[in-house]
Design a protein around this motif. Structure first.
Motif, mmCIF file in Angstrom:
data_model
loop_
_atom_site.group_PDB
_atom_site.id
_atom_site.type_symbol
_atom_site.label_atom_id
_atom_site.label_comp_id
_atom_site.label_asym_id
_atom_site.label_seq_id
_atom_site.Cartn_x
_atom_site.Cartn_y
_atom_site.Cartn_z
ATOM 1 N N PRO A 1 3.142 13.558 -2.518
ATOM 2 C CA PRO A 1 4.424 12.860 -2.576
ATOM 3 C C PRO A 1 5.212 12.906 -1.268
ATOM 4 O O PRO A 1 5.905 11.944 -0.934
ATOM 5 N N SER A 2 5.126 13.974 -0.530
ATOM 6 C CA SER A 2 5.867 14.078 0.737
ATOM 7 C C SER A 2 5.358 13.064 1.749
ATOM 8 O O SER A 2 6.136 12.392 2.427
ATOM 9 N N ILE A 3 4.055 12.959 1.847
ATOM 10 C CA ILE A 3 3.458 12.003 2.776
ATOM 11 C C ILE A 3 3.753 10.571 2.314
ATOM 12 O O ILE A 3 4.115 9.702 3.108
ATOM 13 N N ALA A 4 3.625 10.340 1.004
ATOM 14 C CA ALA A 4 3.862 9.002 0.457
ATOM 15 C C ALA A 4 5.302 8.553 0.662
ATOM 16 O O ALA A 4 5.551 7.393 1.011
ATOM 17 N N SER A 5 6.246 9.461 0.482
ATOM 18 C CA SER A 5 7.647 9.056 0.643
ATOM 19 C C SER A 5 7.968 8.696 2.080
ATOM 20 O O SER A 5 8.713 7.750 2.336
ATOM 21 N N GLU A 6 7.377 9.407 3.028
ATOM 22 C CA GLU A 6 7.605 9.035 4.428
ATOM 23 C C GLU A 6 6.965 7.687 4.752
ATOM 24 O O GLU A 6 7.579 6.829 5.386
ATOM 25 N N ALA A 7 5.746 7.493 4.296
ATOM 26 C CA ALA A 7 5.054 6.228 4.568
ATOM 27 C C ALA A 7 5.801 5.048 3.939
ATOM 28 O O ALA A 7 5.962 4.001 4.573
ATOM 29 N N TYR A 8 6.290 5.218 2.715
ATOM 30 C CA TYR A 8 7.018 4.133 2.046
ATOM 31 C C TYR A 8 8.361 3.896 2.725
ATOM 32 O O TYR A 8 8.778 2.754 2.923
ATOM 33 N N GLY A 9 9.035 4.953 3.092
ATOM 34 C CA GLY A 9 10.300 4.809 3.821
ATOM 35 C C GLY A 9 10.117 4.066 5.130
ATOM 36 O O GLY A 9 10.909 3.185 5.480
ATOM 37 N N ARG A 10 9.049 4.402 5.864
ATOM 38 C CA ARG A 10 8.747 3.698 7.112
ATOM 39 C C ARG A 10 8.486 2.228 6.839
ATOM 40 O O ARG A 10 8.932 1.351 7.587
ATOM 41 N N ARG B 1 0.833 -1.207 0.000
ATOM 42 C CA ARG B 1 0.000 0.000 0.000
ATOM 43 C C ARG B 1 0.865 1.254 0.000
ATOM 44 O O ARG B 1 0.595 2.214 -0.715
ATOM 45 N N ALA B 2 1.930 1.245 0.785
ATOM 46 C CA ALA B 2 2.828 2.396 0.843
ATOM 47 C C ALA B 2 3.536 2.594 -0.499
ATOM 48 O O ALA B 2 3.708 3.728 -0.958
ATOM 49 N N ARG B 3 3.927 1.494 -1.151
ATOM 50 C CA ARG B 3 4.579 1.602 -2.455
ATOM 51 C C ARG B 3 3.626 2.134 -3.504
ATOM 52 O O ARG B 3 3.995 2.970 -4.342
ATOM 53 N N VAL B 4 2.377 1.685 -3.470
ATOM 54 C CA VAL B 4 1.372 2.196 -4.409
ATOM 55 C C VAL B 4 1.210 3.703 -4.218
ATOM 56 O O VAL B 4 1.178 4.464 -5.196
#
Length: 108
Positions: A86-95, A32-35
Motif C-alpha cells: 500500500p505504501s508504494i501504491a499510494s505514492e505511485a497513484y499520487g504521482r 495502472r496506478a489506481r489498480v
C-alpha cells in the motif's frame, strides 16, 4: 475515489484489467496506478480483518498446527509484495494524479 467504497475496489480493478485484456490497448499509467492502489487498499483491510480474528482467537492462533497461523503468514507475506504494498501504491497513484513523472522515493 469517485464514490467507490474500499470493498468495491477489487471489482473495479478486475474490470479494468479484464477490459484491457480483451482489447489491444495497454492500461495507461494512471489506471495502472489506481489498480495498484485498489489492491493495496484491499491488502490493508484484509490485514486489519486478520488482526481482529487473531485477537479473538488468542495466542493459540500462532501455533504451527493452527490453520489461522498459515493464513496469517500467507497474508502478511503476500501483502508486502512490491506490487501489492500500500505504501508504494499510494505514492505511485499520487504521482499519477498529480502528473509527476519522476520518482519521489528512490526505492519505488
Amino acid at each position: 475515489m469517485s464514490g467507490y467504497c474500499w470493498f468495491q475496489r477489487p471489482l473495479r480493478a478486475a474490470a479494468d484489467i479484464d477490459t484491457a485484456a480483451k482489447g489491444t490497448e495497454y492500461l495507461n499509467f494512471e489506471t495502472r496506478a489506481r489498480v495498484r492502489m485498489d489492491v493495496g487498499t484491499v491488502a490493508t483491510r484484509s490485514r486489519e480483518a486478520m488482526d481482529l480474528l487473531l485477537n479473538v482467537q488468542g495466542a493459540g492462533s500462532f501455533a504451527e498446527a493452527s490453520p489461522l497461523q498459515q493464513k496469517w503468514r500467507d497474508l502478511e507475506t503476500g501483502s508486502r509484495h512490491a506490487v501489492v504494498n500500500p505504501s508504494i501504491a499510494s505514492e505511485a497513484y499520487g504521482r499519477a494524479l498529480l502528473g509527476v513523472k519522476e520518482q519521489v522515493t528512490p526505492l519505488i
